[in-house]
Design an enzyme around this catalytic site. Structure first.
Site, mmCIF file in Angstrom:
data_model
loop_
_atom_site.group_PDB
_atom_site.id
_atom_site.type_symbol
_atom_site.label_atom_id
_atom_site.label_comp_id
_atom_site.label_asym_id
_atom_site.label_seq_id
_atom_site.Cartn_x
_atom_site.Cartn_y
_atom_site.Cartn_z
ATOM 1 N N ARG A 71 27.212 40.042 11.025
ATOM 2 C CA ARG A 71 27.862 39.594 12.430
ATOM 3 C C ARG A 71 29.087 38.687 11.675
ATOM 4 O O ARG A 71 30.257 39.079 11.886
ATOM 5 C CB ARG A 71 27.243 38.916 13.502
ATOM 6 C CG ARG A 71 28.018 38.325 14.395
ATOM 7 C CD ARG A 71 28.248 37.025 14.396
ATOM 8 N NE ARG A 71 29.093 36.449 15.293
ATOM 9 C CZ ARG A 71 30.255 35.815 15.028
ATOM 10 N NH1 ARG A 71 30.508 35.752 13.737
ATOM 11 N NH2 ARG A 71 31.143 35.513 15.998
ATOM 12 N N HIS A 76 34.657 38.047 10.528
ATOM 13 C CA HIS A 76 35.573 37.052 9.697
ATOM 14 C C HIS A 76 36.246 37.892 8.523
ATOM 15 O O HIS A 76 37.225 37.547 7.918
ATOM 16 C CB HIS A 76 34.981 36.002 9.132
ATOM 17 C CG HIS A 76 34.350 35.124 10.237
ATOM 18 N ND1 HIS A 76 35.230 34.531 11.276
ATOM 19 C CD2 HIS A 76 33.341 35.006 10.523
ATOM 20 C CE1 HIS A 76 34.569 33.693 12.119
ATOM 21 N NE2 HIS A 76 33.111 34.090 11.805
#
Length: 111
Positions: A71, A76
């Site tokens: 995740r 990111h």
């Protein structure tokens, strides 16, 4: 087990179902499908992060920290996301994750 935890497990199964629907519409070479699957994988990781460790310990075969870490990576480092990794995750990891979550849901329902 709190209602919030039950909701997170439901969120995971819903995201897996939605990923399956996206992939049925096209493959990951389609940018829209790729992005839609990536977002749902982020949702799964976020839900896993919100679940208590004592619940996750009932399914020790699942690398929960890797699910949560994916995740973070997807959220990111989106420009570095590999199609091959997403494809492998969808084909190989999600069915196992789905089964584990279903077992956790059954465990929660038994309590």
């Amino acid at each position: 087990m709190t209602r919030r935890d039950q909701q997170r497990l439901y969120d995971i199964t819903t995201a897996i179902d939605t990923i399956r629907q996206h992939v049925n519409r096209g493959d990951l070479s389609d940018g829209l499908i790729f992005d839609a699957v990536r977002v749902r994988l982020i949702e799964i990781g976020e839900a896993v992060k919100a679940l208590p460790n004592d619940l996750l310990e009932h399914e020790p075969g699942v690398p929960w920290s890797e699910v949560a870490g994916m995740r973070d990576r997807l959220a990111h480092h989106y420009f570095d996301t590999s199609h091959a990794i997403l494809q492998a995750t969808v084909e190989h990891d999600l069915p196992e994750l789905e089964q584990a979550v279903q077992r956790l849901q059954a465990h929660v329902d038994d309590d």
